[in-house]
Scaffold this motif. Structure first.
Motif, PDB file in Angstrom:
ATOM      1  N   GLU A  49       0.822  -1.202   0.000  1.00  0.00           N
ATOM      2  CA  GLU A  49       0.000   0.000   0.000  1.00  0.00           C
ATOM      3  C   GLU A  49       0.861   1.260   0.000  1.00  0.00           C
ATOM      4  OE1 GLU A  49      -2.353  -0.600   3.452  1.00  0.00           O
ATOM      5  OE2 GLU A  49      -3.901  -1.716   2.394  1.00  0.00           O
ATOM      6  N   LEU A  50       1.977   1.241   0.727  1.00  0.00           N
ATOM      7  CA  LEU A  50       2.880   2.387   0.749  1.00  0.00           C
ATOM      8  C   LEU A  50       3.506   2.626  -0.622  1.00  0.00           C
ATOM      9  CD1 LEU A  50       4.796   1.946   4.101  1.00  0.00           C
ATOM     10  CD2 LEU A  50       3.080   3.640   3.571  1.00  0.00           C
ATOM     11  N   LEU A  51       3.872   1.553  -1.303  1.00  0.00           N
ATOM     12  CA  LEU A  51       4.499   1.696  -2.603  1.00  0.00           C
ATOM     13  C   LEU A  51       3.514   2.140  -3.671  1.00  0.00           C
ATOM     14  CD1 LEU A  51       6.758  -1.467  -2.576  1.00  0.00           C
ATOM     15  CD2 LEU A  51       7.449   0.894  -2.204  1.00  0.00           C
ATOM     16  N   GLU A  52       2.269   1.678  -3.580  1.00  0.00           N
ATOM     17  CA  GLU A  52       1.276   2.015  -4.595  1.00  0.00           C
ATOM     18  C   GLU A  52       0.621   3.365  -4.376  1.00  0.00           C
ATOM     19  OE1 GLU A  52      -1.383  -1.277  -4.445  1.00  0.00           O
ATOM     20  OE2 GLU A  52      -0.113  -2.531  -5.711  1.00  0.00           O
ATOM     21  N   ASN A  53       0.575   3.834  -3.129  1.00  0.00           N
ATOM     22  CA  ASN A  53      -0.112   5.088  -2.834  1.00  0.00           C
ATOM     23  C   ASN A  53       0.890   6.096  -2.267  1.00  0.00           C
ATOM     24  OD1 ASN A  53      -1.859   7.114  -2.183  1.00  0.00           O
ATOM     25  ND2 ASN A  53      -3.249   5.832  -1.002  1.00  0.00           N
ATOM     26  N   PRO A  54       1.357   7.031  -3.069  1.00  0.00           N
ATOM     27  CA  PRO A  54       2.346   7.989  -2.580  1.00  0.00           C
ATOM     28  C   PRO A  54       1.798   8.930  -1.507  1.00  0.00           C
ATOM     29  CG  PRO A  54       1.846   8.370  -4.905  1.00  0.00           C
ATOM     30  CD  PRO A  54       1.082   7.170  -4.464  1.00  0.00           C
ATOM     31  N   LYS A  55       0.476   9.077  -1.420  1.00  0.00           N
ATOM     32  CA  LYS A  55      -0.108   9.931  -0.375  1.00  0.00           C
ATOM     33  C   LYS A  55       0.129   9.338   1.011  1.00  0.00           C
ATOM     34  CE  LYS A  55      -3.702  11.897  -3.256  1.00  0.00           C
ATOM     35  NZ  LYS A  55      -5.145  11.995  -3.481  1.00  0.00           N
ATOM     36  N   LEU A  56       0.037   8.019   1.131  1.00  0.00           N
ATOM     37  CA  LEU A  56       0.318   7.364   2.409  1.00  0.00           C
ATOM     38  C   LEU A  56       1.780   7.539   2.792  1.00  0.00           C
ATOM     39  CD1 LEU A  56      -1.579   3.965   2.099  1.00  0.00           C
ATOM     40  CD2 LEU A  56      -2.142   5.867   3.589  1.00  0.00           C
ATOM     41  N   LEU A  57       2.654   7.430   1.802  1.00  0.00           N
ATOM     42  CA  LEU A  57       4.069   7.589   2.057  1.00  0.00           C
ATOM     43  C   LEU A  57       4.383   9.015   2.494  1.00  0.00           C
ATOM     44  CD1 LEU A  57       6.806   6.243   2.020  1.00  0.00           C
ATOM     45  CD2 LEU A  57       7.019   6.843  -0.372  1.00  0.00           C
ATOM     46  N   ALA A  58       3.749  10.003   1.854  1.00  0.00           N
ATOM     47  CA  ALA A  58       3.959  11.398   2.233  1.00  0.00           C
ATOM     48  C   ALA A  58       3.456  11.656   3.647  1.00  0.00           C
ATOM     49  CB  ALA A  58       3.268  12.309   1.243  1.00  0.00           C
ATOM     50  N   LYS A  59       2.354  11.025   4.004  1.00  0.00           N
ATOM     51  CA  LYS A  59       1.802  11.187   5.348  1.00  0.00           C
ATOM     52  C   LYS A  59       2.753  10.620   6.396  1.00  0.00           C
ATOM     53  CE  LYS A  59      -2.173   9.844   8.134  1.00  0.00           C
ATOM     54  NZ  LYS A  59      -3.381   9.021   8.187  1.00  0.00           N
ATOM     55  N   LEU A  60       3.329   9.449   6.128  1.00  0.00           N
ATOM     56  CA  LEU A  60       4.264   8.850   7.071  1.00  0.00           C
ATOM     57  C   LEU A  60       5.557   9.653   7.152  1.00  0.00           C
ATOM     58  CD1 LEU A  60       3.769   5.057   6.353  1.00  0.00           C
ATOM     59  CD2 LEU A  60       2.978   6.348   8.313  1.00  0.00           C
ATOM     60  N   LYS A  61       5.999  10.239   6.034  1.00  0.00           N
ATOM     61  CA  LYS A  61       7.193  11.076   6.063  1.00  0.00           C
ATOM     62  C   LYS A  61       6.956  12.310   6.914  1.00  0.00           C
ATOM     63  CE  LYS A  61       9.525   9.935   1.755  1.00  0.00           C
ATOM     64  NZ  LYS A  61       9.944  10.443   0.445  1.00  0.00           N
ATOM     65  N   ALA A  62       5.761  12.858   6.847  1.00  0.00           N
ATOM     66  CA  ALA A  62       5.436  14.040   7.645  1.00  0.00           C
ATOM     67  C   ALA A  62       5.441  13.703   9.134  1.00  0.00           C
ATOM     68  CB  ALA A  62       4.080  14.593   7.227  1.00  0.00           C
ATOM     69  N   GLU A  63       5.097  12.466   9.476  1.00  0.00           N
ATOM     70  CA  GLU A  63       5.078  12.039  10.872  1.00  0.00           C
ATOM     71  C   GLU A  63       6.467  11.627  11.361  1.00  0.00           C
ATOM     72  OE1 GLU A  63       2.261   8.888  11.091  1.00  0.00           O
ATOM     73  OE2 GLU A  63       0.556  10.186  10.668  1.00  0.00           O
ATOM     74  N   GLY A  64       7.451  11.621  10.476  1.00  0.00           N
ATOM     75  CA  GLY A  64       8.807  11.273  10.874  1.00  0.00           C
ATOM     76  C   GLY A  64       9.139   9.800  10.749  1.00  0.00           C
ATOM     77  N   LYS A  65       8.312   9.042  10.075  1.00  0.00           N
ATOM     78  CA  LYS A  65       8.582   7.622   9.871  1.00  0.00           C
ATOM     79  C   LYS A  65       9.648   7.460   8.796  1.00  0.00           C
ATOM     80  CE  LYS A  65       4.960   6.276  12.310  1.00  0.00           C
ATOM     81  NZ  LYS A  65       4.980   6.173  13.648  1.00  0.00           N
ATOM     82  N   PRO A  66      10.351   6.317   8.763  1.00  0.00           N
ATOM     83  CA  PRO A  66      11.364   6.113   7.721  1.00  0.00           C
ATOM     84  C   PRO A  66      10.723   6.003   6.344  1.00  0.00           C
ATOM     85  CG  PRO A  66      11.139   4.166   9.075  1.00  0.00           C
ATOM     86  CD  PRO A  66      10.318   5.237   9.715  1.00  0.00           C
ATOM     87  N   SER A  67      11.426   6.474   5.338  1.00  0.00           N
ATOM     88  CA  SER A  67      10.881   6.458   3.985  1.00  0.00           C
ATOM     89  C   SER A  67      11.163   5.129   3.299  1.00  0.00           C
ATOM     90  CB  SER A  67      11.480   7.594   3.173  1.00  0.00           C
ATOM     91  OG  SER A  67      12.863   7.389   3.038  1.00  0.00           O
TER      92      SER A  67
END
Length: 87
Positions: A49-67
């Protein structure tokens, strides 16, 4: 009172306060070894889901999670193979 078995609370036994967060139930006010409740279900997006949906990845990056960085060969459906060459 015996000097070998004192009947007072020692200083090396910490007490949980209201800021103490339990790692099991995520509640406050007690330690994990004192917890009597069950673990809550915490849903997280899967790697796919993270790889297919860049919005989820951007949300996790904003929270400080590893990319998650995706190599170019995995961005296409077939990788380095062409579908007309596959059996």
């Amino acid at each position: 009172m015996s000097k070998f078995a004192p009947h007072r609370r020692s200083n090396n036994n910490p007490r949980a306060n209201s800021a103490t967060v339990c790692q099991k139930c995520l509640g406050t006010g007690h330690f994990i070894f004192e917890c009597k409740s069950t673990r809550p279900y915490v849903s997280r997006p899967s790697r796919t889901e993270l790889l297919e949906n860049p919005k989820l990845l951007a949300k996790l990056k904003a929270e400080g999670k590893p990319s998650v960085e995706v190599p170019e060969e995995f961005k296409t459906k077939y990788g380095d193979r062409r579908p007309d060459l596959c059996d």
